[in-house]
Design a protein around this motif. Sequence first.
Motif, PDB file in Angstrom:
ATOM      1  N   ALA A 181       3.353  -4.785   4.084  1.00 58.05           N
ATOM      2  CA  ALA A 181       3.786  -4.567   2.697  1.00 58.05           C
ATOM      3  C   ALA A 181       4.769  -5.632   2.234  1.00 58.05           C
ATOM      4  O   ALA A 181       4.661  -6.164   1.116  1.00 58.05           O
ATOM      5  CB  ALA A 181       4.414  -3.179   2.570  1.00 58.05           C
ATOM      6  N   LEU A 182       5.736  -5.966   3.089  1.00 59.44           N
ATOM      7  CA  LEU A 182       6.785  -6.910   2.701  1.00 59.44           C
ATOM      8  C   LEU A 182       6.333  -8.370   2.778  1.00 59.44           C
ATOM      9  O   LEU A 182       6.848  -9.218   2.058  1.00 59.44           O
ATOM     10  CB  LEU A 182       8.020  -6.695   3.582  1.00 59.44           C
ATOM     11  N   ILE A 183       5.373  -8.662   3.641  1.00 65.16           N
ATOM     12  CA  ILE A 183       4.837 -10.026   3.700  1.00 65.16           C
ATOM     13  C   ILE A 183       4.029 -10.347   2.444  1.00 65.16           C
ATOM     14  O   ILE A 183       4.206 -11.393   1.820  1.00 65.16           O
ATOM     15  CB  ILE A 183       3.955 -10.211   4.959  1.00 65.16           C
ATOM     16  N   HIS A 184       3.162  -9.408   2.062  1.00 63.47           N
ATOM     17  CA  HIS A 184       2.216  -9.668   0.973  1.00 63.47           C
ATOM     18  C   HIS A 184       2.572  -8.960  -0.334  1.00 63.47           C
ATOM     19  O   HIS A 184       1.835  -9.077  -1.319  1.00 63.47           O
ATOM     20  CB  HIS A 184       0.810  -9.238   1.406  1.00 63.47           C
ATOM     21  N   GLY A 185       3.673  -8.190  -0.372  1.00 62.18           N
ATOM     22  CA  GLY A 185       4.062  -7.506  -1.603  1.00 62.18           C
ATOM     23  C   GLY A 185       3.137  -6.374  -1.976  1.00 62.18           C
ATOM     24  O   GLY A 185       2.820  -6.173  -3.166  1.00 62.18           O
ATOM     25  N   LEU A 186       2.691  -5.601  -0.983  1.00 60.85           N
ATOM     26  CA  LEU A 186       1.767  -4.500  -1.233  1.00 60.85           C
ATOM     27  C   LEU A 186       2.517  -3.247  -1.695  1.00 60.85           C
ATOM     28  O   LEU A 186       3.682  -3.045  -1.360  1.00 60.85           O
ATOM     29  CB  LEU A 186       0.974  -4.186   0.044  1.00 60.85           C
ATOM     30  N   TRP A 187       1.818  -2.398  -2.458  1.00 64.28           N
ATOM     31  CA  TRP A 187       2.320  -1.070  -2.858  1.00 64.28           C
ATOM     32  C   TRP A 187       3.687  -1.143  -3.552  1.00 64.28           C
ATOM     33  O   TRP A 187       4.554  -0.293  -3.373  1.00 64.28           O
ATOM     34  CB  TRP A 187       2.397  -0.129  -1.651  1.00 64.28           C
ATOM     35  N   GLY A 188       3.884  -2.181  -4.332  1.00 62.78           N
ATOM     36  CA  GLY A 188       5.123  -2.302  -5.097  1.00 62.78           C
ATOM     37  C   GLY A 188       6.290  -2.902  -4.340  1.00 62.78           C
ATOM     38  O   GLY A 188       7.385  -3.053  -4.901  1.00 62.78           O
ATOM     39  N   GLY A 193       7.036 -12.975   2.115  1.00 62.19           N
ATOM     40  CA  GLY A 193       6.426 -13.949   3.004  1.00 62.19           C
ATOM     41  C   GLY A 193       6.814 -13.709   4.451  1.00 62.19           C
ATOM     42  O   GLY A 193       6.882 -12.558   4.905  1.00 62.19           O
ATOM     43  N   LEU A 194       7.107 -14.780   5.173  1.00 68.36           N
ATOM     44  CA  LEU A 194       7.421 -14.660   6.602  1.00 68.36           C
ATOM     45  C   LEU A 194       8.621 -13.764   6.849  1.00 68.36           C
ATOM     46  O   LEU A 194       8.636 -12.974   7.804  1.00 68.36           O
ATOM     47  CB  LEU A 194       7.679 -16.050   7.191  1.00 68.36           C
ATOM     48  N   ALA A 195       9.652 -13.838   6.004  1.00 69.68           N
ATOM     49  CA  ALA A 195      10.839 -12.993   6.183  1.00 69.68           C
ATOM     50  C   ALA A 195      10.469 -11.514   6.139  1.00 69.68           C
ATOM     51  O   ALA A 195      11.158 -10.677   6.741  1.00 69.68           O
ATOM     52  CB  ALA A 195      11.875 -13.307   5.112  1.00 69.68           C
ATOM     53  N   GLY A 196       9.385 -11.180   5.428  1.00 68.87           N
ATOM     54  CA  GLY A 196       8.948  -9.781   5.357  1.00 68.87           C
ATOM     55  C   GLY A 196       8.576  -9.221   6.715  1.00 68.87           C
ATOM     56  O   GLY A 196       8.751  -8.027   6.976  1.00 68.87           O
ATOM     57  N   ALA A 197       8.056 -10.090   7.620  1.00 72.66           N
ATOM     58  CA  ALA A 197       7.721  -9.638   8.974  1.00 72.66           C
ATOM     59  C   ALA A 197       8.977  -9.199   9.716  1.00 72.66           C
ATOM     60  O   ALA A 197       8.977  -8.194  10.446  1.00 72.66           O
ATOM     61  CB  ALA A 197       7.017 -10.757   9.745  1.00 72.66           C
TER      62      ALA A 197
END
Length: 448
Positions: A181-188, A193-197
Amino acid sequence: MDLFKQLSKKTLLEITSIAWPMAFNAVLLQSVTIIDLLLVASLGDVSVAAYGVAGAIVAFVLGVQFAIANGTQLVLSRAVGAGDIHKIGLEVASGWVANIGFSITAVILLFFFSEPLVNFIAHDDGVASQAVSYIYASLYLLLFSSVSQVIVVYFNASKKTRTPLYGFLLEIPLNVVCSAALIHGLWGAPELGLAGAAWGSVIAICIRFIYLAYQFNQEKVRGFVAGFSVVNLMSVKAHMDEVIPIVANFVVLLTGQMLFQALFAQLPVSSYAAITLIMPWIKIGSLFVNSWAQSSTIMVSQFIGRANFKDIPPFVLQSKLIATLMSLVMVIGFYLFSLSVPYLYPKLSLETITALAVIAPCYFFVPLFRTNNMFCGNMIRAMGESYLIVRINIVSLWMISLPLCALLVYINAPLMMIFGITIFDEIIKFYPFRKTLMNKLNTYKVSE
């Protein structure tokens, strides 16, 4: 044959009940790395390269945390064997001081120096920028991990290994969902990007920490652990005396492995690709034997805590027999793996397939020697002789194997000889490890 006759079904079942959740935990941890890499791969080569750099730095700190916790586990196992709940609490508190103290130091150093460190490793501004953002997010992960590691080894030492397993089963799906979700901006969610991992891992480990903290508090309520408040400088120092040789051994081995990888990277692309492909499989195969050795270590530490020295030699020899049988199964497994390589990796070039075939005899037989060394090393540590393991590894790895590997790479030796250094390193450690263990077991026989 006498060992087969003496094998206790009760003992084997007890070790197995401790070992299988630990092995499953280890496999799950490996799978998280693979899943994160698959998620990051969709972002492109720059993000993958940044993940490789940042992930290696974070993994090193996590590895040291694990090594410190491993020392805590040995001390805790003795306290559990002695049935002293105040000693258990004291060692848990000392373990927290040691692990959190290291982690805070690492977090401060990474906060101020991660950017120049990454710039030194990665000579690309895009890679460096993403790697630094990943490391900054992972600083929270390191803090929660340091506290959680000690709780995990408490449950392991108490032979309640299913509790940490349930924590991992809770964490890993959350990690995958939150990271995606945080890598690709899913579900709002914001697209990081990488920091989302990294942030996905932070969220997941926070949830696991809450679960583990609740379970640990239940242990306290039930009267299985107490005595946290009596921790002092002397108890922490005694705890660190157990921990430092284990951490030193970890650093010796990990830096040695990193240098091996650096040397292998000088080979032609097809040869290095073949080695890169086989290494994770060798590591996964080792996880099962290592979990068996770790569970046997817990049992031996509890024997020592109860001052039941006479049962240690037969127990260790029987457990080692099972580890040897496991290594034979691994040899067969690696042989079957070699036959299935063309089907597992259908897009590999002919050169890489050929390189895998060339090094196959080496990785077939690595388990026969590595299993002995891994098992003996764990047992020797459980018996309080960790410094001997460090000395053996320094001589075999740093004074013999690494210089020899560098020489073979320099003179463009055949691939099988270069990769064969990995099994050569295990062979030259085989006798010293075995002799050291048998000498220690003989002291227990004499003291009966």
